[in-house]
Design a protein around this motif. Structure first.
Motif, PDB file in Angstrom:
ATOM      1  N   CYS A 226       2.436  -6.756  -6.862  1.00  0.00           N
ATOM      2  CA  CYS A 226       1.171  -7.154  -5.841  1.00  0.00           C
ATOM      3  C   CYS A 226       0.768  -8.685  -6.316  1.00  0.00           C
ATOM      4  O   CYS A 226       0.336  -9.166  -5.292  1.00  0.00           O
ATOM      5  CB  CYS A 226      -0.088  -6.300  -5.880  1.00  0.00           C
TER       6      CYS A 226
ATOM      7  N   CYS B  70       0.770   3.603  -3.140  1.00  0.00           N
ATOM      8  CA  CYS B  70      -0.044   4.731  -2.830  1.00  0.00           C
ATOM      9  C   CYS B  70       0.793   6.091  -2.420  1.00  0.00           C
ATOM     10  O   CYS B  70       0.143   7.117  -2.464  1.00  0.00           O
ATOM     11  CB  CYS B  70      -1.166   4.467  -1.777  1.00  0.00           C
TER      12      CYS B  70
ATOM     13  N   SER C  33      -6.602  -2.423   2.138  1.00  0.00           N
ATOM     14  CA  SER C  33      -5.530  -1.872   1.654  1.00  0.00           C
ATOM     15  C   SER C  33      -5.426  -2.185   0.132  1.00  0.00           C
ATOM     16  O   SER C  33      -5.289  -1.219  -0.685  1.00  0.00           O
ATOM     17  CB  SER C  33      -4.369  -2.565   2.305  1.00  0.00           C
ATOM     18  N   TYR C  34      -6.075  -3.359  -0.298  1.00  0.00           N
ATOM     19  CA  TYR C  34      -6.199  -3.610  -1.870  1.00  0.00           C
ATOM     20  C   TYR C  34      -7.043  -2.882  -2.361  1.00  0.00           C
ATOM     21  O   TYR C  34      -6.853  -2.304  -3.830  1.00  0.00           O
ATOM     22  CB  TYR C  34      -6.069  -5.065  -2.097  1.00  0.00           C
TER      23      TYR C  34
ATOM     24  N   TYR D 218       0.815  -1.168   0.050  1.00  0.00           N
ATOM     25  CA  TYR D 218       0.075  -0.054  -0.053  1.00  0.00           C
ATOM     26  C   TYR D 218       0.964   1.274  -0.038  1.00  0.00           C
ATOM     27  O   TYR D 218       0.745   2.299  -0.667  1.00  0.00           O
ATOM     28  CB  TYR D 218      -0.993   0.000   1.222  1.00  0.00           C
TER      29      TYR D 218
ATOM     30  N   ILE E 138      -5.108   0.438  -3.077  1.00  0.00           N
ATOM     31  CA  ILE E 138      -4.098   0.102  -3.981  1.00  0.00           C
ATOM     32  C   ILE E 138      -4.752   0.035  -5.443  1.00  0.00           C
ATOM     33  O   ILE E 138      -4.230   0.716  -6.419  1.00  0.00           O
ATOM     34  CB  ILE E 138      -3.556  -1.182  -3.759  1.00  0.00           C
TER      35      ILE E 138
END
Length: 313
Positions: free
Chosen positions: A243, A129, A219-220, A125, A223
């Motif tokens: 990822c 990000c 978190s994904y 993340y 992302i």
């Protein structure tokens, strides 16, 4: 078995039956168990050696991966040798203290594995990000604190389990229809009301694995939101590619874990199917994690070939 007629409320020994209904096939079942265990030992040991000896891999993602590999080694070693003794030598007996220690190590280490996977998601993340702050946020000191926090969480939250179980009277049977000592299996053997203890186990499970999975999914989502706002398709592809390995590791860990968890508490699955799934949850991720990263990560693959004295094609 005579052991099933014992009436001592606090036994000195439990009996592990292995996989009920498949006793005749125990020797055959032991072959894939042994093969997968050996692959897990070799794969995770090689992964640890690769990360340790290559300075280029001393990055947060791979340091968290090395912690996961170490936990994988210990959790599989906690259960598989005894399982193989059951299959090969019919060594069913396990001392009560050894049983409770096995149960504690199994659950606390599984909680640590979940925590390390969450830490890897946090690393991805930050890297995608907020890449400019990645090295400032995830310093070596911060990585050590996160790793210590994950270990302490697993050790402390699961700490009461063996002490609570030791206080229960087991006057129905001391025979465990499983290949290893597991919290809910032992709770079900008690001859007193265990509603509070079941609820406690459920709360701990959701505070660890359930919360970890929720944070990983969150978190994904963030992302993906950041990646699909990037202007270039090539940049988006590379960002998602970084990822890929972690997503595979996450799926390999959580799918059998949650299937085993919910079938044990809420489902009506045949006992031998449940036990096989429960063992797959312990055996499959430790074997697959080094393979996933070895195949998908060029740096790990090249260093592994170098350590093994193999020239890559």
């Amino acid at each position: 078995m005579a052991a099933s007629n014992w009436t001592m409320p606090h036994p000195s020994t439990f009996i592990l039956l292995g996989i009920p209904g498949l006793e005749a096939a125990h020797v055959w079942i032991s072959i894939p168990f042994c093969f997968v265990y050996i692959l897990s030992l070799l794969g995770n040991s090689l992964l640890l050696a690769v990360i340790k000896t290559d300075p280029k891999l001393h990055e947060p993602m791979y340091l968290f991966l090395s912690m996961l590999a170490l936990a994988d080694l210990v959790v599989s070693t906690t259960t598989v040798p005894k399982t193989l003794c059951i299959f090969w030598f019919r060594d069913w007996a396990i001392h009560t203290n050894a049983c409770l220690a096995q149960m504690y190590l199994l659950h606390s280490l599984s909680t640590m594995e979940s925590g390390f996977i969450l830490a890897m998601a946090f690393d991805r993340y930050i890297a995608i990000c907020n890449p400019l702050r990645h090295s400032a946020v995830l310093t070596n000191r911060a990585i050590a604190k996160i790793g210590l926090g994950v270990v302490m969480r697993g050790a402390v939250l699961l700490g009461p389990h063996p002490f609570l179980l030791k206080q229960l009277p087991y006057c129905r049977t001391h025979v465990i229809s499983h290949t290893y000592c597991e919290f809910m299996t032992l709770v079900k053997l008690a001859c007193v009301d265990t509603t509070v203890m079941r609820a406690y186990g459920l709360v701990i499970a959701f505070l660890t694995g359930g919360l970890d999975l929720l944070l990983i999914v969150l978190s994904y989502v963030m992302i993906l939101w950041a990646v699909f706002r990037l202007p270039s398709k090539e940049v988006r592809r590379k960002s998602l590619g970084t990822c890929g390995s972690h997503v595979c590791v996450m799926l390999v860990f959580y799918i059998p874990a949650f299937f085993s968890f919910f079938s044990h508490r809420f489902g009506h699955v045949a006992p031998h199917v449940h036990i096989l799934i429960a063992n797959m949850y312990l055996l499959f991720p430790p074997m697959m994690n080094p393979i996933i990263y070895g195949v998908r990560t060029l740096g790990i693959r090249q260093r592994a070939f170098h350590l093994l004295g193999i020239k890559p094609a």
